[in-house]
Design a protein around this motif. Structure first.
Motif, PDB file in Angstrom:
ATOM      1  N   GLY A 132      12.025  11.382  38.428  1.00 20.66           N
ATOM      2  CA  GLY A 132      10.717  11.127  37.858  1.00 20.66           C
ATOM      3  C   GLY A 132      10.705  10.272  36.603  1.00 20.66           C
ATOM      4  O   GLY A 132       9.648   9.975  36.067  1.00 20.66           O
ATOM      5  N   HIS A 133      11.872   9.841  36.130  1.00 20.73           N
ATOM      6  CA  HIS A 133      11.947   9.031  34.909  1.00 20.73           C
ATOM      7  C   HIS A 133      12.339   7.591  35.257  1.00 20.73           C
ATOM      8  O   HIS A 133      13.282   7.355  35.997  1.00 20.73           O
ATOM      9  CB  HIS A 133      12.966   9.622  33.933  1.00 20.73           C
ATOM     10  N   SER A 134      11.626   6.633  34.687  1.00 21.62           N
ATOM     11  CA  SER A 134      11.856   5.218  34.956  1.00 21.62           C
ATOM     12  C   SER A 134      13.190   4.753  34.380  1.00 21.62           C
ATOM     13  O   SER A 134      13.473   4.956  33.193  1.00 21.62           O
ATOM     14  CB  SER A 134      10.722   4.397  34.338  1.00 21.62           C
ATOM     15  N   LEU A 135      13.994   4.102  35.223  1.00 18.89           N
ATOM     16  CA  LEU A 135      15.238   3.495  34.723  1.00 18.89           C
ATOM     17  C   LEU A 135      14.914   2.319  33.805  1.00 18.89           C
ATOM     18  O   LEU A 135      15.657   2.039  32.866  1.00 18.89           O
ATOM     19  CB  LEU A 135      16.126   3.043  35.881  1.00 18.89           C
ATOM     20  N   GLY A 136      13.796   1.652  34.056  1.00 22.70           N
ATOM     21  CA  GLY A 136      13.355   0.572  33.182  1.00 22.70           C
ATOM     22  C   GLY A 136      13.068   1.070  31.779  1.00 22.70           C
ATOM     23  O   GLY A 136      13.398   0.414  30.790  1.00 22.70           O
ATOM     24  N   GLU A 137      12.464   2.249  31.670  1.00 29.78           N
ATOM     25  CA  GLU A 137      12.192   2.837  30.351  1.00 29.78           C
ATOM     26  C   GLU A 137      13.483   3.121  29.594  1.00 29.78           C
ATOM     27  O   GLU A 137      13.511   3.068  28.365  1.00 29.78           O
ATOM     28  CB  GLU A 137      11.353   4.107  30.483  1.00 29.78           C
ATOM     29  N   THR A 138      14.549   3.421  30.314  1.00 30.67           N
ATOM     30  CA  THR A 138      15.852   3.608  29.668  1.00 30.67           C
ATOM     31  C   THR A 138      16.288   2.304  29.025  1.00 30.67           C
ATOM     32  O   THR A 138      16.753   2.297  27.878  1.00 30.67           O
ATOM     33  CB  THR A 138      16.906   4.094  30.686  1.00 30.67           C
ATOM     34  N   LEU A 139      16.115   1.185  29.732  1.00 32.28           N
ATOM     35  CA  LEU A 139      16.463  -0.123  29.163  1.00 32.28           C
ATOM     36  C   LEU A 139      15.594  -0.443  27.951  1.00 32.28           C
ATOM     37  O   LEU A 139      16.074  -1.001  26.968  1.00 32.28           O
ATOM     38  CB  LEU A 139      16.333  -1.223  30.219  1.00 32.28           C
TER      39      LEU A 139
END
Length: 156
Positions: A132-139
């Protein structure tokens, strides 16, 4: 416990232990493990894209090929690599690409649709999530990307 006789108690205990053993060791764990697979159904080994034959690989920090489909990550924008405006942008773009490859290879993920299926270049627009968590948000949190605002930023 006074109403239950020892043979009945032993039989019930053995049945429960057998059920726990069977669930844990023979079918891969409790049902919550299988639910996690249903949440994030995709898994692949991503390399870095080279040459014209691309199937499952990372182009840059916001574009991948997955199972023969070109996908633009819809919720972020990363520095350009091939058409960078300066050396600093190219370096940051390379870092974003490698980090995104590592994130994708860490485990199962989902491809979520957005309000548009494709962009003007024919790439599928998707948000890649894990649990449910965006990998893009990690970047974004790591300073390797920005949230997509409808236009490209000057990284120089």
């Amino acid at each position: 416990m006074n109403n239950i006789r020892w043979p009945t108690f032993i039989t019930i205990t053995a049945a429960l232990c057998t059920a726990v053993f069977f669930t844990t060791f023979l079918i891969g764990g409790p049902a919550t493990t299988n639910a996690a697979v249903a949440i994030d159904p995709h898994r692949a080994s991503f390399g870095i894209c080279f040459g014209p034959d691309r199937f499952t690989c990372v182009v840059d920090g916001d574009t991948i090929w997955f199972e023969g489909r070109k996908i633009r990550i819809a919720d972020i924008n990363t520095p350009e690599i091939s058409n960078s405006g300066c050396a600093a942008e190219k370096r940051l773009g390379e870092q974003a690409k490698i980090r995104f490859q590592n994130l994708l290879n860490e485990g199962a993920f989902s491809l979520e649709t957005t309000d548009r299926d494709q962009d003007q270049y024919g790439r599928d627009l998707r948000i890649i999530t894990r649990s449910g968590h965006s990998l893009g948000e990690t970047l974004v949190a790591e300073g390797l990307a920005e949230r997509w605002r409808g236009y490209r930023r000057d990284w120089c």
